[in-house]
Design an enzyme around this catalytic site. Sequence first.
Site, PDB file in Angstrom:
ATOM      1  NE  ARG A 272     -17.271 -28.429 -14.281  1.00 42.80           N
ATOM      2  CZ  ARG A 272     -18.148 -28.882 -15.168  1.00 42.80           C
ATOM      3  NH1 ARG A 272     -18.979 -28.037 -15.742  1.00 42.80           N
ATOM      4  NH2 ARG A 272     -18.207 -30.145 -15.483  1.00 42.80           N
TER       5      ARG A 272
ATOM      6  CE  LYS B  21     -22.662 -32.987 -26.949  1.00 47.27           C
ATOM      7  NZ  LYS B  21     -23.336 -34.040 -26.207  1.00 47.27           N
TER       8      LYS B  21
ATOM      9  NE  ARG C 219     -16.629 -34.850 -18.589  1.00 41.71           N
ATOM     10  CZ  ARG C 219     -16.125 -33.828 -17.899  1.00 41.71           C
ATOM     11  NH1 ARG C 219     -16.110 -33.853 -16.588  1.00 41.71           N
ATOM     12  NH2 ARG C 219     -15.660 -32.773 -18.510  1.00 41.71           N
TER      13      ARG C 219
ATOM     14  NE  ARG D  94     -27.170 -39.533 -22.138  1.00 39.47           N
ATOM     15  CZ  ARG D  94     -26.324 -38.549 -22.429  1.00 39.47           C
ATOM     16  NH1 ARG D  94     -25.293 -38.776 -23.203  1.00 39.47           N
ATOM     17  NH2 ARG D  94     -26.519 -37.355 -21.946  1.00 39.47           N
TER      18      ARG D  94
ATOM     19  NE  ARG E 232     -15.200 -26.082 -18.639  1.00 34.84           N
ATOM     20  CZ  ARG E 232     -16.202 -26.912 -18.946  1.00 34.84           C
ATOM     21  NH1 ARG E 232     -17.027 -26.610 -19.928  1.00 34.84           N
ATOM     22  NH2 ARG E 232     -16.363 -28.030 -18.288  1.00 34.84           N
TER      23      ARG E 232
END
Length: 217
Positions: free
Chosen positions: A155, A13, A166, A88, A122
């Site tokens: 992370r 996004k 998630r 949401r 990542r």
Amino acid sequence: MNAIIFGAPGAGKGTYSTRMQNQLGVDVIAMGDIFRESVKQNTELGKKVKSYVEKGALVPDAVVVEVLKDRLSKVPKGKGFLLDGFPRTVDQADTLEKIAKIDVILQLDVPDKIIIERLTSRRLCKNCGAVYNIRFLKPKKEGVCDKCSGPLYQRADDNEEVIKNRLQVYKTQTEPLIAYYKKKKMPFIVNVTKTIDQPPEPMVEHMMAELKKLKLA
Ligand SMILES: [Zn+2]
């Protein structure tokens, strides 16, 4: 053009929003960023938000809507916006309808498998925060930041278990909203990533072409 962007965490996004901002001059309104920024700067809103977060509670709709209204009032006249992170819930969508006119929904549809691959590869620089990807955006020297020679790390929440969770939360939250806007006959532009990860450029072009068809770009 006033748009809402839907996409799972890791769907890209941020990349799309930046491109839309550059190409269409829209204001990007990312609710998560507004909240994080206000907490960091310890503003009145930040204090309010923090008090909920510390209790482990969700920020109530009334506060979220207050923030959104304030932010919308700062969108320059004649300029559109791209809304990320709101609504949401269906209740929030109903509220939004009363305060702004939405022209189109942009939806990024990326298979879970690809998102998991992206996020688990990542790496971030401990020193300067630069973001790398050990598959697509490798540092010149393994484990070392190109910009500042700082050490790279992964992370803690970029692991498969947390990401899957998630993604599930995102789906549960978003499906009713997609149904809500479909029922209202809102135009949708859906970008589907198939089985292989792709660079964003052709997808952004597709989105722009579709917006032109709708006379929104
Ligand atoms: Zn660095």
